[in-house]
Scaffold this active site. Structure first.
Site, short mmCIF file in Angstrom:
data_model
loop_
_atom_site.label_atom_id
_atom_site.label_comp_id
_atom_site.label_asym_id
_atom_site.label_seq_id
_atom_site.Cartn_x
_atom_site.Cartn_y
_atom_site.Cartn_z
N HIS A 53 0.44 -1.04 -0.31
CA HIS A 53 0.21 -0.24 0.34
C HIS A 53 0.85 1.13 -0.13
CE1 HIS A 53 -3.19 -2.27 1.02
NE2 HIS A 53 -2.65 -2.55 1.82
N ARG A 96 -16.06 -8.78 2.24
CA ARG A 96 -17.14 -8.69 2.97
C ARG A 96 -19.15 -8.05 2.26
NH1 ARG A 96 -20.28 -3.14 4.17
NH2 ARG A 96 -18.92 -2.52 2.94
#
Ligand code: PPS
Length: 318
Positions: A126, A278
């Site tokens: 990241h 999710r």
């Protein structure tokens, strides 16, 4: 991969600006971006010791923008000769995408060698473009992935409360305020995105800029674009046999989230594997953000991206 050793670079890290974190108790500002203490150690390690190779692929993302998905796709794509996507023993069926494509920030220098035998290494991170190890800027290809800012924030908020690294859960409002201030993992998110956007314009053969929503809307086109960028375009035979479709199916949210390996266990003993899956949809922010919150994020995005040529409203159906 061992992440249990004593903290490193403690003097340097403790000298950095510090703020409450959305995901962890504290974030530290390093070279203009905010990172977790563990991430900081991994970043300094790789800045000092990581050596990129010319066949390496680096997936760089803003957190919660579909990293797990693109890790799976990259692994399946790059290794398609060794493992056919319909192979019942495909590694993606019994290892998580995070095991197959490690985060550089979670590796120690001694771990880098674990991958030295592979001629097609794939790593993810990241890290902002200003802090990427120099050798990554010189060798290998970079695939950058981002996602609608509002969906990224909502996904991060849920992930934080599931990961439970903070002494107490964070409220949506507190997380939102930190996020807007830029104090989020690898944030300010806008600056991270802009850094790679500019690199992709200046060096299109080196950096491919991708978006979650485009992968959702036109997976075949994006997969072909990715394959071509990596110098591994699909052959006519592969196209005819439906190989791109098979890769997309293998890596889909539906397939991946149902696999036992992704439903159980943890990433480096800390984060449950199922927390990376999710809802996997576009526009879930509408279920969580007030109109004011949405408008505030849109305004910041509009202001930050003005004159960059980058728009987050360019897909007609989003
Ligand atoms: S991390 O922690 O940065 O690696 O997380 P990341 O994988 O970037 O983001 C997690 C979100 O991506 C969704 N997801 C997927 N979407 C589509 N297809 C697949 N296969 C897939 N796998 C994970 C995941 O559900 C998170 O998004 P939200 O909106 O929270 O559902």
């Amino acid at each position: 991969m061992n992440t249990s050793s004593a903290p490193r670079y403690t003097d340097l890290i403790s000298s950095l600006p510090k703020e409450e974190g959305i995901l962890e108790p504290y974030s530290y500002q390093y070279q203009g971006f905010w990172y977790s203490p563990v991430g900081m150690q991994g970043i300094i390690d790789c800045q000092q010791h990581f050596q990129a190779h010319k066949n390496d692929t680096f997936l760089v993302t803003s957190p919660k923008s579909g990293t797990t998905w693109l890790k799976a796709i990259l692994f399946a794509l790059i290794n398609r000769e060794a493992y056919h996507p319909q192979d019942p023993h495909h590694p993606l069926l019994n290892k998580t995408p995070h095991q197959l494509v490690p985060f550089l920030e979670l590796l120690k220098p001694s771990d880098y060698d674990l991958f030295s035998n592979s001629s097609n290494r794939i790593f993810a991170c990241h890290i902002s473009s200003v802090s990427l190890p120099k050798s990554i800027m010189q060798e290998g290809k970079i695939v950058y992935l981002c996602r609608d800012i509002k969906d990224t924030f909502v996904s991060l908020f849920h992930f934080s409360n599931k990961a439970n690294f903070r002494p107490s859960a964070i409220s949506l409002e507190d997380a939102f305020n930190l996020f807007c201030k830029g104090v989020t993992l690898s944030g300010p998110i806008w600056d991270q995105i802009l850094g790679y956007w500019k690199e992709s314009l200046e060096r299109p053969h080196k950096v491919l800029f991708m978006r979650y929503e485009e992968m959702m809307q036109e997976p075949h086109l994006q997969l072909r674009r990715l394959a071509k960028f990596l110098g591994k375009p699909f052959s006519q035979e592969e196209e005819k046999s439906g190989l791109p479709d098979q890769i997309i199916k293998l890596c889909s949210f539906d397939s991946m989230s149902k696999l036992e390996v992704n439903k159980t266990g943890t990433l480096v003993g800390a984060i449950s594997n199922d927390s990376f899956f999710r809802s996997g949809v576009v526009g879930d922010w509408k279920n969580y953000l007030t109109a004011e919150m949405a408008s505030k994020l849109d305004q910041i995005t509009e202001k930050k991206f003005r004159d960059s040529g980058l728009s987050f409203t360019m897909l007609p159906s989003i």
